[in-house]
Design an enzyme around this catalytic site. Structure first.
Site, mmCIF file in Angstrom:
data_model
loop_
_atom_site.group_PDB
_atom_site.id
_atom_site.type_symbol
_atom_site.label_atom_id
_atom_site.label_comp_id
_atom_site.label_asym_id
_atom_site.label_seq_id
_atom_site.Cartn_x
_atom_site.Cartn_y
_atom_site.Cartn_z
ATOM 1 N N HIS A 87 -0.564 2.559 3.807
ATOM 2 C CA HIS A 87 0.581 2.684 3.756
ATOM 3 C C HIS A 87 1.052 3.610 3.604
ATOM 4 C CE1 HIS A 87 1.245 -1.719 3.362
ATOM 5 N NE2 HIS A 87 0.254 -1.820 1.646
ATOM 6 N N HIS A 89 -6.837 0.312 3.849
ATOM 7 C CA HIS A 89 -5.048 -0.073 3.685
ATOM 8 C C HIS A 89 -4.252 0.467 2.892
ATOM 9 C CE1 HIS A 89 -2.989 -4.140 3.133
ATOM 10 N NE2 HIS A 89 -2.641 -3.365 2.161
ATOM 11 N N GLU A 90 -4.687 1.037 1.859
ATOM 12 C CA GLU A 90 -4.020 1.792 0.767
ATOM 13 C C GLU A 90 -3.245 2.899 1.356
ATOM 14 O OE1 GLU A 90 -2.307 -0.198 -1.770
ATOM 15 O OE2 GLU A 90 -3.275 -1.932 -1.429
ATOM 16 N N GLU A 99 2.083 -5.610 5.232
ATOM 17 C CA GLU A 99 0.453 -5.901 5.058
ATOM 18 C C GLU A 99 -0.136 -6.193 6.084
ATOM 19 O OE1 GLU A 99 -0.378 -4.983 1.775
ATOM 20 O OE2 GLU A 99 1.449 -4.947 1.488
#
Length: 303
Positions: free
Chosen positions: A148, A144-145, A219
Protein backbone atom coordinates in the site's frame (compact mmCIF):
# COMPACT_ATOMS: atom_id res chain seq x y z
CA UNK A 1 1.47 3.60 -9.54
CA UNK A 2 4.31 2.11 -7.57
CA UNK A 3 7.53 4.04 -7.50
CA UNK A 4 10.21 3.01 -9.91
CA UNK A 5 12.66 2.65 -7.00
CA UNK A 6 10.84 -0.30 -5.41
CA UNK A 7 10.81 -3.97 -6.43
CA UNK A 8 7.09 -4.39 -5.89
CA UNK A 9 5.50 -5.67 -9.10
CA UNK A 10 3.77 -2.99 -11.12
CA UNK A 11 0.01 -3.25 -11.50
CA UNK A 12 -1.39 -1.58 -14.61
CA UNK A 13 -4.90 -2.56 -13.59
CA UNK A 14 -4.53 -0.71 -10.29
CA UNK A 15 -3.04 2.31 -12.06
CA UNK A 16 -5.90 2.40 -14.57
CA UNK A 17 -8.52 2.10 -11.85
CA UNK A 18 -6.88 4.78 -9.74
CA UNK A 19 -6.68 7.23 -12.65
CA UNK A 20 -10.25 6.48 -13.77
CA UNK A 21 -11.63 6.79 -10.24
CA UNK A 22 -9.78 10.04 -9.60
CA UNK A 23 -11.07 11.47 -12.90
CA UNK A 24 -14.68 10.54 -12.11
CA UNK A 25 -14.43 11.84 -8.55
CA UNK A 26 -12.85 15.05 -9.83
CA UNK A 27 -15.74 15.41 -12.26
CA UNK A 28 -18.23 14.93 -9.43
CA UNK A 29 -16.35 17.53 -7.39
CA UNK A 30 -16.65 20.06 -10.22
CA UNK A 31 -20.38 19.35 -10.50
CA UNK A 32 -20.90 19.74 -6.75
CA UNK A 33 -18.96 23.00 -6.50
CA UNK A 34 -20.66 24.25 -9.67
CA UNK A 35 -24.10 23.68 -8.17
CA UNK A 36 -23.10 25.43 -4.95
CA UNK A 37 -21.67 28.41 -6.84
CA UNK A 38 -24.75 28.63 -9.08
CA UNK A 39 -27.22 28.45 -6.19
CA UNK A 40 -25.22 30.48 -3.68
CA UNK A 41 -23.46 32.71 -6.20
CA UNK A 42 -22.84 35.46 -3.70
CA UNK A 43 -20.95 33.12 -1.39
CA UNK A 44 -18.78 31.30 -3.91
CA UNK A 45 -15.43 32.63 -2.55
CA UNK A 46 -16.32 31.27 0.90
CA UNK A 47 -17.36 27.93 -0.64
CA UNK A 48 -14.07 27.55 -2.50
CA UNK A 49 -11.99 28.58 0.54
CA UNK A 50 -13.82 26.14 2.83
CA UNK A 51 -13.56 23.30 0.29
CA UNK A 52 -9.85 23.97 -0.19
CA UNK A 53 -9.20 24.16 3.55
CA UNK A 54 -11.05 20.88 4.13
CA UNK A 55 -9.07 19.15 1.39
CA UNK A 56 -5.70 20.33 2.74
CA UNK A 57 -6.63 19.33 6.29
CA UNK A 58 -7.79 15.87 5.26
CA UNK A 59 -4.79 15.26 2.99
CA UNK A 60 -2.18 16.33 5.53
CA UNK A 61 -3.68 15.15 8.81
CA UNK A 62 -6.09 12.26 8.13
CA UNK A 63 -3.39 9.57 8.32
CA UNK A 64 -2.08 10.88 11.66
CA UNK A 65 -5.58 11.17 13.04
CA UNK A 66 -6.36 7.61 11.92
CA UNK A 67 -3.17 6.23 13.47
CA UNK A 68 -3.89 8.04 16.74
CA UNK A 69 -7.52 6.88 16.74
CA UNK A 70 -6.45 3.25 16.27
CA UNK A 71 -4.01 3.50 19.18
CA UNK A 72 -0.80 3.13 17.17
CA UNK A 73 2.31 3.67 19.31
CA UNK A 74 5.70 3.85 17.64
CA UNK A 75 8.12 1.23 18.99
CA UNK A 76 11.87 0.82 18.83
CA UNK A 77 13.75 -2.30 17.61
CA UNK A 78 14.51 -3.14 21.24
CA UNK A 79 10.80 -3.06 22.14
CA UNK A 80 9.63 -5.13 19.14
CA UNK A 81 12.59 -6.98 17.57
CA UNK A 82 10.44 -9.51 15.66
CA UNK A 83 8.27 -6.82 14.10
CA UNK A 84 11.24 -4.62 13.17
CA UNK A 85 13.12 -7.63 11.80
CA UNK A 86 10.24 -8.58 9.50
CA UNK A 87 9.91 -5.03 8.18
CA UNK A 88 13.69 -4.79 7.68
CA UNK A 89 13.58 -7.92 5.50
CA UNK A 90 10.68 -6.60 3.44
CA UNK A 91 12.40 -3.24 2.94
CA UNK A 92 15.53 -5.05 1.75
CA UNK A 93 13.50 -7.19 -0.68
CA UNK A 94 11.55 -4.20 -1.99
CA UNK A 95 14.46 -1.72 -1.92
CA UNK A 96 12.35 0.73 0.07
CA UNK A 97 13.19 3.06 2.95
CA UNK A 98 12.05 1.77 6.30
CA UNK A 99 8.76 3.24 7.57
CA UNK A 100 7.98 4.07 11.15
CA UNK A 101 6.98 0.95 13.07
CA UNK A 102 4.13 0.88 15.56
CA UNK A 103 2.04 -1.48 17.68
CA UNK A 104 -1.61 -1.01 18.64
CA UNK A 105 -2.65 -2.68 21.90
CA UNK A 106 -5.73 -4.52 20.67
CA UNK A 107 -6.78 -8.16 20.69
CA UNK A 108 -8.28 -7.73 17.20
CA UNK A 109 -5.66 -9.43 14.95
CA UNK A 110 -4.91 -6.87 12.25
CA UNK A 111 -2.42 -4.51 10.66
CA UNK A 112 -2.54 -1.25 8.73
CA UNK A 113 -0.37 1.34 6.99
CA UNK A 114 -0.77 5.11 6.94
CA UNK A 115 1.18 7.93 5.35
CA UNK A 116 1.01 9.93 2.13
CA UNK A 117 4.40 8.72 0.91
CA UNK A 118 7.31 6.44 1.76
CA UNK A 119 8.83 9.28 3.76
CA UNK A 120 5.81 9.68 6.05
CA UNK A 121 4.72 6.02 6.13
CA UNK A 122 3.86 4.15 9.31
CA UNK A 123 3.18 0.42 9.47
CA UNK A 124 1.36 -0.88 12.53
CA UNK A 125 0.47 -4.36 13.76
CA UNK A 126 -1.86 -5.07 16.64
CA UNK A 127 -0.69 -7.04 19.65
CA UNK A 128 -3.37 -9.60 18.79
CA UNK A 129 -1.82 -10.17 15.35
CA UNK A 130 1.72 -10.51 16.71
CA UNK A 131 0.55 -13.08 19.25
CA UNK A 132 -1.26 -15.28 16.72
CA UNK A 133 0.89 -15.38 13.58
CA UNK A 134 4.01 -17.35 12.72
CA UNK A 135 7.01 -15.35 11.41
CA UNK A 136 6.36 -16.18 7.73
CA UNK A 137 2.68 -15.29 8.08
CA UNK A 138 3.53 -11.99 9.78
CA UNK A 139 6.00 -11.18 7.00
CA UNK A 140 3.29 -11.78 4.40
CA UNK A 141 0.88 -9.43 6.16
CA UNK A 142 3.51 -6.72 6.52
CA UNK A 143 4.51 -7.10 2.85
CA UNK A 144 0.84 -6.52 2.00
CA UNK A 145 0.81 -3.31 4.05
CA UNK A 146 4.11 -2.14 2.57
CA UNK A 147 2.59 -2.64 -0.89
CA UNK A 148 0.00 0.00 0.00
CA UNK A 149 2.88 2.35 0.79
CA UNK A 150 4.71 1.55 -2.47
CA UNK A 151 1.57 2.14 -4.56
CA UNK A 152 0.71 5.33 -2.60
CA UNK A 153 -2.69 3.88 -1.84
CA UNK A 154 -3.18 5.95 1.31
CA UNK A 155 -2.73 9.25 -0.54
CA UNK A 156 -5.02 8.18 -3.38
CA UNK A 157 -7.76 6.90 -1.07
CA UNK A 158 -7.54 10.06 1.05
CA UNK A 159 -8.08 12.22 -2.02
CA UNK A 160 -10.80 9.92 -3.33
CA UNK A 161 -12.71 9.94 -0.04
CA UNK A 162 -12.56 13.73 0.31
CA UNK A 163 -15.48 14.33 -2.03
CA UNK A 164 -17.69 12.00 -0.03
CA UNK A 165 -16.77 13.79 3.19
CA UNK A 166 -17.51 17.19 1.65
CA UNK A 167 -20.80 16.08 0.07
CA UNK A 168 -21.92 14.40 3.29
CA UNK A 169 -21.12 17.53 5.29
CA UNK A 170 -23.02 19.76 2.87
CA UNK A 171 -26.04 17.42 2.97
CA UNK A 172 -26.09 17.49 6.78
CA UNK A 173 -25.75 21.28 6.92
CA UNK A 174 -28.54 21.68 4.39
CA UNK A 175 -30.85 19.32 6.25
CA UNK A 176 -30.03 20.63 9.71
CA UNK A 177 -30.35 24.20 8.48
CA UNK A 178 -33.85 23.45 7.32
CA UNK A 179 -33.38 24.83 3.82
CA UNK A 180 -36.32 22.87 2.52
CA UNK A 181 -38.56 23.77 5.46
CA UNK A 182 -37.85 27.46 5.13
CA UNK A 183 -38.41 27.57 1.38
CA UNK A 184 -41.70 27.81 -0.42
CA UNK A 185 -42.33 25.47 -3.30
CA UNK A 186 -43.20 28.35 -5.65
CA UNK A 187 -40.12 30.36 -4.73
CA UNK A 188 -37.37 29.98 -7.39
CA UNK A 189 -34.66 30.54 -4.78
CA UNK A 190 -36.23 27.96 -2.50
CA UNK A 191 -36.42 25.42 -5.32
CA UNK A 192 -32.78 26.10 -6.15
CA UNK A 193 -31.79 25.62 -2.52
CA UNK A 194 -33.51 22.25 -2.55
CA UNK A 195 -30.97 21.13 -5.16
CA UNK A 196 -28.10 21.40 -2.67
CA UNK A 197 -28.96 18.43 -0.40
CA UNK A 198 -30.24 16.45 -3.39
CA UNK A 199 -27.10 16.87 -5.49
CA UNK A 200 -24.86 16.42 -2.45
CA UNK A 201 -26.59 13.15 -1.53
CA UNK A 202 -26.21 11.80 -5.09
CA UNK A 203 -22.55 12.84 -5.22
CA UNK A 204 -21.93 11.22 -1.83
CA UNK A 205 -23.54 7.93 -2.94
CA UNK A 206 -21.63 7.76 -6.24
CA UNK A 207 -18.34 8.76 -4.60
CA UNK A 208 -18.85 6.16 -1.87
CA UNK A 209 -19.40 3.36 -4.40
CA UNK A 210 -16.40 4.43 -6.50
CA UNK A 211 -14.05 4.48 -3.52
CA UNK A 212 -15.34 1.10 -2.31
CA UNK A 213 -14.74 -0.46 -5.74
CA UNK A 214 -11.23 1.00 -5.85
CA UNK A 215 -10.52 -0.11 -2.28
CA UNK A 216 -11.48 -3.72 -3.02
CA UNK A 217 -9.20 -3.83 -6.05
CA UNK A 218 -6.27 -2.26 -4.20
CA UNK A 219 -6.53 -4.99 -1.54
CA UNK A 220 -6.31 -7.69 -4.21
CA UNK A 221 -3.39 -5.84 -5.77
CA UNK A 222 -1.59 -5.63 -2.41
CA UNK A 223 -2.08 -9.37 -1.88
CA UNK A 224 -0.70 -10.13 -5.34
CA UNK A 225 2.36 -7.89 -5.14
CA UNK A 226 3.15 -9.03 -1.57
CA UNK A 227 2.97 -12.69 -2.60
CA UNK A 228 5.24 -12.08 -5.59
CA UNK A 229 7.72 -10.07 -3.53
CA UNK A 230 8.10 -12.65 -0.76
CA UNK A 231 7.64 -15.67 -3.03
CA UNK A 232 5.39 -17.24 -0.38
CA UNK A 233 1.72 -16.79 -1.31
CA UNK A 234 0.83 -19.75 0.93
CA UNK A 235 2.08 -17.85 4.00
CA UNK A 236 -0.14 -14.87 3.17
CA UNK A 237 -3.09 -17.20 2.51
CA UNK A 238 -2.49 -18.87 5.87
CA UNK A 239 -2.43 -15.48 7.60
CA UNK A 240 -5.66 -14.43 5.88
CA UNK A 241 -7.40 -17.64 6.90
CA UNK A 242 -6.15 -17.45 10.48
CA UNK A 243 -6.99 -13.77 10.98
CA UNK A 244 -10.45 -14.07 9.38
CA UNK A 245 -11.22 -17.15 11.47
CA UNK A 246 -10.13 -15.44 14.68
CA UNK A 247 -12.52 -12.51 14.08
CA UNK A 248 -15.45 -14.70 15.18
CA UNK A 249 -13.80 -15.13 18.59
CA UNK A 250 -13.27 -11.43 19.23
CA UNK A 251 -15.83 -9.74 21.53
CA UNK A 252 -18.49 -7.80 19.64
CA UNK A 253 -17.62 -4.60 21.50
CA UNK A 254 -14.01 -4.76 20.27
CA UNK A 255 -15.16 -5.39 16.68
CA UNK A 256 -17.47 -2.39 16.78
CA UNK A 257 -14.61 -0.19 17.94
CA UNK A 258 -12.50 -1.41 15.00
CA UNK A 259 -15.19 -1.18 12.30
CA UNK A 260 -14.82 2.58 11.57
CA UNK A 261 -11.24 1.88 10.42
CA UNK A 262 -11.97 -1.15 8.20
CA UNK A 263 -10.68 0.62 5.09
CA UNK A 264 -7.21 0.79 6.68
CA UNK A 265 -7.03 -2.78 7.97
CA UNK A 266 -5.53 -5.94 6.45
CA UNK A 267 -8.83 -7.74 7.12
CA UNK A 268 -12.07 -5.91 7.95
CA UNK A 269 -13.67 -6.38 11.35
CA UNK A 270 -17.37 -7.21 11.25
CA UNK A 271 -19.80 -7.22 14.12
CA UNK A 272 -23.28 -8.73 14.11
CA UNK A 273 -24.46 -7.01 10.90
CA UNK A 274 -22.06 -8.84 8.65
CA UNK A 275 -24.26 -9.14 5.57
CA UNK A 276 -24.87 -5.39 5.38
CA UNK A 277 -21.20 -4.68 6.04
CA UNK A 278 -20.05 -6.98 3.25
CA UNK A 279 -22.44 -5.39 0.75
CA UNK A 280 -20.46 -2.14 0.83
CA UNK A 281 -17.19 -3.61 2.07
CA UNK A 282 -13.84 -1.94 1.48
CA UNK A 283 -12.30 -5.43 1.05
CA UNK A 284 -12.92 -8.36 -1.31
CA UNK A 285 -14.22 -11.57 0.18
CA UNK A 286 -11.86 -14.08 1.78
CA UNK A 287 -12.68 -16.54 -1.03
CA UNK A 288 -11.61 -14.05 -3.71
CA UNK A 289 -8.33 -13.35 -1.96
CA UNK A 290 -7.53 -17.03 -1.38
CA UNK A 291 -8.39 -17.93 -4.99
CA UNK A 292 -5.99 -15.30 -6.28
CA UNK A 293 -3.20 -16.45 -3.97
CA UNK A 294 -3.83 -20.06 -5.03
CA UNK A 295 -3.36 -19.11 -8.69
CA UNK A 296 -0.16 -17.24 -7.87
CA UNK A 297 1.20 -20.24 -5.93
CA UNK A 298 0.42 -22.52 -8.89
CA UNK A 299 2.20 -20.17 -11.32
CA UNK A 300 5.26 -19.87 -9.07
CA UNK A 301 5.54 -23.66 -8.75
CA UNK A 302 5.68 -24.19 -12.50
CA UNK A 303 9.15 -24.99 -13.86
Amino acid sequence: MSRGGTRYASDRGLTTRMVTTMFLIGLLYVVLVGVLVAVLHGAWPIILILAGAMFVAQFWFSDRIAAFSMGAREVSPEEAPELHGAIDRICALADMPKPKVAIARSDVPNAFATGRSERTALVCATSGLLRRLEPEELEGVLAHEMSHVAHRDVAVMTIASFLGVLAGLITRIALWGGLSRNSRSNDPVGVALLLIPLVSAVVYAVGFLLTRLLSRYRELSADRTAALLTGRPSALASALTKVSGQMARIPTEDLRKAEPYNAFYFVPAFSSKQSLGRLFSSHPTLEQRLDQLGRIAANLSRP
